[in-house]
Design a protein around this motif. Structure first.
Motif, PDB file in Angstrom:
ATOM      1  N   ASP A   8    -102.688  64.525 -73.215  1.00 61.49           N
ATOM      2  CA  ASP A   8    -103.116  63.845 -74.441  1.00 61.49           C
ATOM      3  C   ASP A   8    -102.051  62.914 -75.001  1.00 61.49           C
ATOM      4  O   ASP A   8    -102.253  62.291 -76.045  1.00 61.49           O
ATOM      5  N   ALA A   9    -100.908  62.843 -74.332  1.00 59.22           N
ATOM      6  CA  ALA A   9     -99.836  61.909 -74.695  1.00 59.22           C
ATOM      7  C   ALA A   9     -99.439  61.173 -73.421  1.00 59.22           C
ATOM      8  O   ALA A   9     -99.709  61.652 -72.306  1.00 59.22           O
ATOM      9  N   ASP A  35    -100.610  53.916 -75.129  1.00 56.83           N
ATOM     10  CA  ASP A  35    -101.916  54.558 -75.132  1.00 56.83           C
ATOM     11  C   ASP A  35    -101.914  55.608 -74.023  1.00 56.83           C
ATOM     12  O   ASP A  35    -101.626  55.295 -72.867  1.00 56.83           O
ATOM     13  N   PRO A  36    -102.211  56.874 -74.352  1.00 54.42           N
ATOM     14  CA  PRO A  36    -102.140  57.918 -73.329  1.00 54.42           C
ATOM     15  C   PRO A  36    -103.161  57.739 -72.205  1.00 54.42           C
ATOM     16  O   PRO A  36    -102.940  58.221 -71.104  1.00 54.42           O
ATOM     17  N   LYS A  37    -104.245  57.023 -72.460  1.00 55.46           N
ATOM     18  CA  LYS A  37    -105.267  56.825 -71.421  1.00 55.46           C
ATOM     19  C   LYS A  37    -104.898  55.720 -70.449  1.00 55.46           C
ATOM     20  O   LYS A  37    -105.155  55.827 -69.259  1.00 55.46           O
ATOM     21  N   THR A  38    -104.293  54.637 -70.974  1.00 58.04           N
ATOM     22  CA  THR A  38    -104.005  53.480 -70.119  1.00 58.04           C
ATOM     23  C   THR A  38    -102.534  53.363 -69.734  1.00 58.04           C
ATOM     24  O   THR A  38    -102.207  52.670 -68.777  1.00 58.04           O
ATOM     25  N   GLY A  39    -101.657  53.987 -70.520  1.00 60.31           N
ATOM     26  CA  GLY A  39    -100.223  53.845 -70.280  1.00 60.31           C
ATOM     27  C   GLY A  39     -99.677  52.510 -70.755  1.00 60.31           C
ATOM     28  O   GLY A  39     -98.518  52.197 -70.518  1.00 60.31           O
ATOM     29  N   GLU A  40    -100.518  51.739 -71.439  1.00 60.24           N
ATOM     30  CA  GLU A  40    -100.096  50.423 -71.926  1.00 60.24           C
ATOM     31  C   GLU A  40     -99.697  50.480 -73.390  1.00 60.24           C
ATOM     32  O   GLU A  40    -100.166  51.328 -74.144  1.00 60.24           O
ATOM     33  N   LEU A  41     -98.839  49.548 -73.795  1.00 60.86           N
ATOM     34  CA  LEU A  41     -98.436  49.416 -75.185  1.00 60.86           C
ATOM     35  C   LEU A  41     -99.655  49.055 -76.024  1.00 60.86           C
ATOM     36  O   LEU A  41    -100.457  48.203 -75.616  1.00 60.86           O
TER      37      LEU A  41
END
Length: 125
Positions: A8-9, A35-41
């Motif tokens: 979730d992180a 964003d924990p889902k995309t790994g993007e800023l």
């Protein structure tokens, strides 16, 4: 020492754990606004990035069986200290009852050109 991990992180972007539990303390590694889902800023300015950072910290603490009320100390790194008031506006909505000790400093740069990085220490007691 016990590593704390949650999906979730965001996953760590280097050779470190999301958090480590040692005794009654949980040390959360510095979180940037990924964003924990995309790994993007996340898009947006300091307010949006502060919210994402604290939500990531909240998720890690939850994985350790704690919440933001358990935070005793936070360290905040801002790329621009002129954003301090906007940062504080968001921060105070999360830490309105429990007000941990805190250090805030301006830094020249952060990973992935984030505007903020924050780390906390939480206690089970």
């Amino acid at each position: 020492m016990k590593p704390i991990t949650t999906g979730d992180a965001p996953r760590p972007i280097g050779p470190y754990s999301q958090a480590i539990e040692s005794g009654n303390l949980v040390f959360v590694s510095g979180q940037i606004p990924l964003d924990p889902k995309t790994g993007e800023l996340v898009a947006g300015g300091i307010k949006e990035q502060t919210k994402r950072v604290i939500e990531n910290i909240r998720a890690i603490l939850r994985a350790a069986g704690l919440d933001l009320n358990n935070v005793v100390y936070s360290i905040v790194f801002l790329r621009d200290l002129s954003t301090f008031n906007d940062f504080n506006e968001v921060y105070s909505t999360y830490f309105n009852e429990s007000k941990p000790a805190r250090t805030t400093v301006e830094v020249s740069n952060l990973p992935r050109e984030a505007l903020i990085e924050m780390t906390v220490i939480a206690s089970r007691i």
